[in-house]
Scaffold this motif. Structure first.
Motif, PDB file in Angstrom:
ATOM      1  N   PHE A   1       0.839  -1.201   0.000  1.00  8.36           N
ATOM      2  CA  PHE A   1       0.000   0.000   0.000  1.00  8.36           C
ATOM      3  C   PHE A   1       0.871   1.247   0.000  1.00  8.36           C
ATOM      4  CE2 PHE A   1      -1.526   3.337   2.923  1.00  8.36           C
ATOM      5  CZ  PHE A   1      -2.574   3.851   2.164  1.00  8.36           C
ATOM      6  N   GLY A   2       1.880   1.267   0.881  1.00  7.58           N
ATOM      7  CA  GLY A   2       2.751   2.430   0.962  1.00  7.58           C
ATOM      8  C   GLY A   2       3.608   2.639  -0.270  1.00  7.58           C
ATOM      9  N   LEU A   3       4.045   1.537  -0.876  1.00 10.03           N
ATOM     10  CA  LEU A   3       4.962   1.636  -2.011  1.00 10.03           C
ATOM     11  C   LEU A   3       4.266   1.898  -3.343  1.00 10.03           C
ATOM     12  CD1 LEU A   3       7.423  -1.306  -1.248  1.00 10.03           C
ATOM     13  CD2 LEU A   3       7.935   1.138  -1.127  1.00 10.03           C
ATOM     14  N   LEU A   4       3.074   1.349  -3.538  1.00  7.54           N
ATOM     15  CA  LEU A   4       2.469   1.336  -4.871  1.00  7.54           C
ATOM     16  C   LEU A   4       1.373   2.366  -5.105  1.00  7.54           C
ATOM     17  CD1 LEU A   4       2.186  -2.517  -5.571  1.00  7.54           C
ATOM     18  CD2 LEU A   4       4.022  -0.930  -6.195  1.00  7.54           C
ATOM     19  N   THR A   5       0.723   2.830  -4.041  1.00  8.04           N
ATOM     20  CA  THR A   5      -0.446   3.696  -4.263  1.00  8.04           C
ATOM     21  C   THR A   5      -0.068   4.999  -4.969  1.00  8.04           C
ATOM     22  OG1 THR A   5      -1.434   2.797  -2.249  1.00  8.04           O
ATOM     23  CG2 THR A   5      -2.459   4.748  -3.186  1.00  8.04           C
ATOM     24  N   LEU A   6       1.004   5.644  -4.529  1.00 10.25           N
ATOM     25  CA  LEU A   6       1.403   6.903  -5.171  1.00 10.25           C
ATOM     26  C   LEU A   6       1.848   6.695  -6.619  1.00 10.25           C
ATOM     27  CD1 LEU A   6       1.860   9.924  -5.043  1.00 10.25           C
ATOM     28  CD2 LEU A   6       4.121   9.488  -4.047  1.00 10.25           C
TER      29      LEU A   6
ATOM     30  N   ALA B   1       0.517   7.269 -12.477  1.00 13.25           N
ATOM     31  CA  ALA B   1       0.490   6.594 -13.769  1.00 13.25           C
ATOM     32  C   ALA B   1      -0.903   6.518 -14.387  1.00 13.25           C
ATOM     33  CB  ALA B   1       1.058   5.182 -13.624  1.00 13.25           C
ATOM     34  N   LEU B   2      -1.932   6.376 -13.567  1.00 10.43           N
ATOM     35  CA  LEU B   2      -3.269   6.122 -14.100  1.00 10.43           C
ATOM     36  C   LEU B   2      -3.817   7.229 -15.001  1.00 10.43           C
ATOM     37  CD1 LEU B   2      -4.950   4.369 -11.040  1.00 10.43           C
ATOM     38  CD2 LEU B   2      -4.561   3.385 -13.310  1.00 10.43           C
ATOM     39  N   PRO B   3      -3.569   8.531 -14.708  1.00 11.39           N
ATOM     40  CA  PRO B   3      -4.102   9.555 -15.619  1.00 11.39           C
ATOM     41  C   PRO B   3      -3.606   9.428 -17.050  1.00 11.39           C
ATOM     42  CG  PRO B   3      -3.531  10.533 -13.510  1.00 11.39           C
ATOM     43  CD  PRO B   3      -3.012   9.129 -13.482  1.00 11.39           C
TER      44      PRO B   3
ATOM     45  N   GLU C   1      -9.078   8.480  -9.828  1.00 14.32           N
ATOM     46  CA  GLU C   1      -9.099   8.016  -8.440  1.00 14.32           C
ATOM     47  C   GLU C   1      -9.107   6.487  -8.333  1.00 14.32           C
ATOM     48  OE1 GLU C   1      -9.101  10.380  -5.654  1.00 14.32           O
ATOM     49  OE2 GLU C   1      -8.349  11.340  -7.477  1.00 14.32           O
ATOM     50  N   LEU C   2      -8.784   5.807  -9.421  1.00 18.68           N
ATOM     51  CA  LEU C   2      -8.864   4.356  -9.439  1.00 18.68           C
ATOM     52  C   LEU C   2      -7.884   3.698  -8.466  1.00 18.68           C
ATOM     53  CD1 LEU C   2     -10.127   1.839 -10.728  1.00 18.68           C
ATOM     54  CD2 LEU C   2      -8.432   2.027 -12.582  1.00 18.68           C
ATOM     55  N   HIS C   3      -6.769   4.354  -8.169  1.00 18.93           N
ATOM     56  CA  HIS C   3      -5.789   3.775  -7.244  1.00 18.93           C
ATOM     57  C   HIS C   3      -6.368   3.577  -5.845  1.00 18.93           C
ATOM     58  CE1 HIS C   3      -5.460   8.135  -7.306  1.00 18.93           C
ATOM     59  NE2 HIS C   3      -4.994   8.102  -6.066  1.00 18.93           N
ATOM     60  N   PHE C   4      -7.423   4.318  -5.526  1.00 17.94           N
ATOM     61  CA  PHE C   4      -8.024   4.139  -4.200  1.00 17.94           C
ATOM     62  C   PHE C   4      -8.860   2.866  -4.111  1.00 17.94           C
ATOM     63  CE2 PHE C   4      -6.964   8.666  -3.739  1.00 17.94           C
ATOM     64  CZ  PHE C   4      -6.273   8.571  -2.540  1.00 17.94           C
TER      65      PHE C   4
END
Length: 220
Positions: free
Chosen positions: A151-156, A161-163, A176-179
């Motif tokens: 969670f800490g490493l990948l969410t940011l 990247a998603l946009p 907001e898909l990363h959430f």
């Protein structure tokens, strides 16, 4: 606060936080499908305030969940656990400030601009520190500690990247898909806490203790 997720049943805290983050994404997606716009552009509307309550409520609960995980270290890796707890406290306070601003201020965006980025980044940092500490302390199951670390490493990075997928799908569908990933991680961590009463050190399990100690514990 360290004991907030320390007993069986208290997995409800991270589960609720995770579900709120998933609901946050679904609200953004629904608004986008209905209007073609980003919900962040409607922050001064009732729907925007509801989204703020869900988002910052989630990250307050996740901050508290991270603090609760400190008890799982059971005195090991003390220095790392203390640093992680301090960072998690900052994140939880930032989340509480943003949540309060959503409730009482006419223009909470002023607070969001300060507490939002700093709080979220500190939340990720605390998760990385706690994930490493839990792995070093050999808590069980290791998958739960690994989930906190991921969670800490990948969410940011996912958020950055998603946009770029906007060329294929509307921005409101991915911004907001990363959430969803973050929410699923904390639902899973909470499920582990509810199912097994928590994460335990290898050495604390009956099978890992010396035979004489097991005999004393069993009353033989």
């Amino acid at each position: 606060m360290n004991g907030i997720v320390n007993r069986r049943g208290h997995g409800a805290v991270p589960i609720t936080g995770g579900l709120l983050w998933i609901a946050h994404y679904l609200l953004h997606l629904g608004y986008g499908l209905a209007t073609g716009r980003l919900l962040w552009e409607a922050g001064d509307t009732p729907l925007g305030r509801l989204d703020g309550l869900m988002f910052f409520g989630a990250y307050l609960l996740v901050g508290l969940s991270l603090l609760g995980l400190r008890a799982r270290l059971e005195g090991r890796v003390k220095a790392l656990g203390l640093v992680a707890a301090c960072v998690a406290i900052f994140a939880a306070l930032a989340g509480a400030a943003a949540l309060a601003a959503t409730l009482v201020l006419r223009e909470p965006e002023t607070v969001y601009r300060v507490s939002g980025p700093a709080g979220v980044l500190s939340l990720f940092a605390a998760a990385i520190l706690f994930g490493v500490a839990l792995l070093l302390a050999r808590t069980r199951p290791p998958s739960a500690a690994a989930a906190v670390l991921l969670f800490g490493l990948l969410t940011l990075p996912m958020a950055l990247a998603l946009p770029s997928l906007e060329r294929f799908v509307p921005l409101y569908a991915v911004e907001e898909l990363h959430f969803v990933f973050a929410g699923m991680v904390w639902v899973a961590v909470g499920a582990v806490l509810r199912r097994g009463g928590g994460m335990h050190d290898d050495a604390s399990s009956p099978a890992a203790r010396p035979a004489g100690e097991r005999a004393l514990a069993s009353g033989c």
